[in-house]
Design a protein around this motif. Structure first.
Motif, PDB file in Angstrom:
ATOM      1  N   ASN A   5       0.841  -1.198   0.000  1.00 52.44           N
ATOM      2  CA  ASN A   5       0.000   0.000   0.000  1.00 52.44           C
ATOM      3  C   ASN A   5       0.876   1.248   0.000  1.00 52.44           C
ATOM      4  OD1 ASN A   5      -2.787  -1.035   0.312  1.00 52.44           O
ATOM      5  ND2 ASN A   5      -1.939  -1.924   2.169  1.00 52.44           N
ATOM      6  N   GLU A   6       0.569   2.155  -0.891  1.00 54.87           N
ATOM      7  CA  GLU A   6       1.234   3.456  -0.949  1.00 54.87           C
ATOM      8  C   GLU A   6       0.152   4.531  -0.997  1.00 54.87           C
ATOM      9  OE1 GLU A   6       4.506   3.872  -0.813  1.00 54.87           O
ATOM     10  OE2 GLU A   6       5.066   1.766  -1.020  1.00 54.87           O
ATOM     11  N   LYS A   7       0.529   5.735  -0.617  1.00 56.68           N
ATOM     12  CA  LYS A   7      -0.437   6.834  -0.578  1.00 56.68           C
ATOM     13  C   LYS A   7       0.276   8.133  -0.959  1.00 56.68           C
ATOM     14  CE  LYS A   7      -3.485   9.011   2.846  1.00 56.68           C
ATOM     15  NZ  LYS A   7      -3.963   8.906   4.223  1.00 56.68           N
ATOM     16  N   HIS A  40      -4.532  -1.352  -7.810  1.00 57.08           N
ATOM     17  CA  HIS A  40      -5.824  -0.745  -7.504  1.00 57.08           C
ATOM     18  C   HIS A  40      -5.568   0.697  -7.053  1.00 57.08           C
ATOM     19  CE1 HIS A  40     -10.074  -0.896  -6.618  1.00 57.08           C
ATOM     20  NE2 HIS A  40      -9.845  -0.290  -5.477  1.00 57.08           N
ATOM     21  N   ILE A  41      -6.233   1.655  -7.697  1.00 52.10           N
ATOM     22  CA  ILE A  41      -6.053   3.078  -7.398  1.00 52.10           C
ATOM     23  C   ILE A  41      -7.394   3.596  -6.864  1.00 52.10           C
ATOM     24  CG2 ILE A  41      -5.410   5.331  -8.314  1.00 52.10           C
ATOM     25  CD1 ILE A  41      -4.580   2.460 -10.484  1.00 52.10           C
ATOM     26  N   VAL A 132      -4.685   9.709  -2.497  1.00 49.29           N
ATOM     27  CA  VAL A 132      -4.806   8.641  -3.474  1.00 49.29           C
ATOM     28  C   VAL A 132      -4.049   7.445  -2.909  1.00 49.29           C
ATOM     29  CG1 VAL A 132      -4.323   7.885  -5.839  1.00 49.29           C
ATOM     30  CG2 VAL A 132      -4.934  10.279  -5.390  1.00 49.29           C
ATOM     31  N   ILE A 133      -4.743   6.325  -2.834  1.00 48.21           N
ATOM     32  CA  ILE A 133      -4.147   5.103  -2.318  1.00 48.21           C
ATOM     33  C   ILE A 133      -3.893   4.177  -3.500  1.00 48.21           C
ATOM     34  CG2 ILE A 133      -4.527   3.085  -0.837  1.00 48.21           C
ATOM     35  CD1 ILE A 133      -6.446   5.059   0.780  1.00 48.21           C
ATOM     36  N   VAL A 134      -2.675   3.687  -3.590  1.00 50.61           N
ATOM     37  CA  VAL A 134      -2.290   2.746  -4.636  1.00 50.61           C
ATOM     38  C   VAL A 134      -1.966   1.436  -3.943  1.00 50.61           C
ATOM     39  CG1 VAL A 134      -0.681   2.243  -6.509  1.00 50.61           C
ATOM     40  CG2 VAL A 134      -1.370   4.619  -6.059  1.00 50.61           C
ATOM     41  N   GLN A 135      -2.748   0.407  -4.238  1.00 50.40           N
ATOM     42  CA  GLN A 135      -2.548  -0.902  -3.628  1.00 50.40           C
ATOM     43  C   GLN A 135      -2.116  -1.864  -4.728  1.00 50.40           C
ATOM     44  OE1 GLN A 135      -5.903  -3.348  -2.016  1.00 50.40           O
ATOM     45  NE2 GLN A 135      -4.814  -2.975  -0.090  1.00 50.40           N
TER      46      GLN A 135
END
Length: 138
Positions: A5-7, A40-41, A132-135
């Motif tokens: 997970n990144e944000k 997934h964004i 914005v969360i990038v999984q």
């Protein structure tokens, strides 16, 4: 299966502000070294959306114009009667498009079409800071 997970945060102008986030998402994906995964964004909020679009001046103008026909800004919405915040249209527009997308990752590259960019659209009636969360699932 591994999940990363990144944000990141964006400052928007609101009022149909369309921001190309493809490069930021691509940079995040590259830092992890995944080769084949599902990306997934997602952006939390009920007046913001994440989608894909050919990010060019014509479509950046055409999409808000089309949405104005569906959920006009100057209409009186029941939401506005309840909350008096004047952004009923923003909730409707965001709910129609959705606040997340999923993009396959193959050989370390996002599987986007040649003219397809990932965009965040802020429909609210004021500037906002959006997350914005990038999984990445690999």
């Amino acid at each position: 299966m591994s999940v990363r997970n990144e944000k990141f945060l964006l400052t928007t102008r609101g009022f149909n502000d369309i921001i190309d986030i493809t490069r930021k998402v691509s940079d995040i994906v590259r830092t992890g070294g995944e080769k084949n995964a599902v990306v997934h964004i997602y952006s939390p909020g009920s007046t913001v959306c994440v989608t894909t679009l050919e990010y060019e001046p014509g479509l950046v103008k055409d999409l808000p114009d089309a949405l104005e026909n569906i959920a006009p800004v100057n209409k009186v919405y029941e939401h506005d009667k309840q909350w008096h915040d004047g952004n009923g249209y923003a909730h409707i527009r965001a709910s129609m498009i959705g606040n997340s997308i999923t993009v396959p990752l193959a050989a370390g590259e996002l599987e986007l079409g040649r003219w397809q960019q990932i965009v965040l659209i802020d429909f609210d009636n004021k500037p906002r800071t959006r997350s914005v969360i990038v999984q990445i699932l690999s």
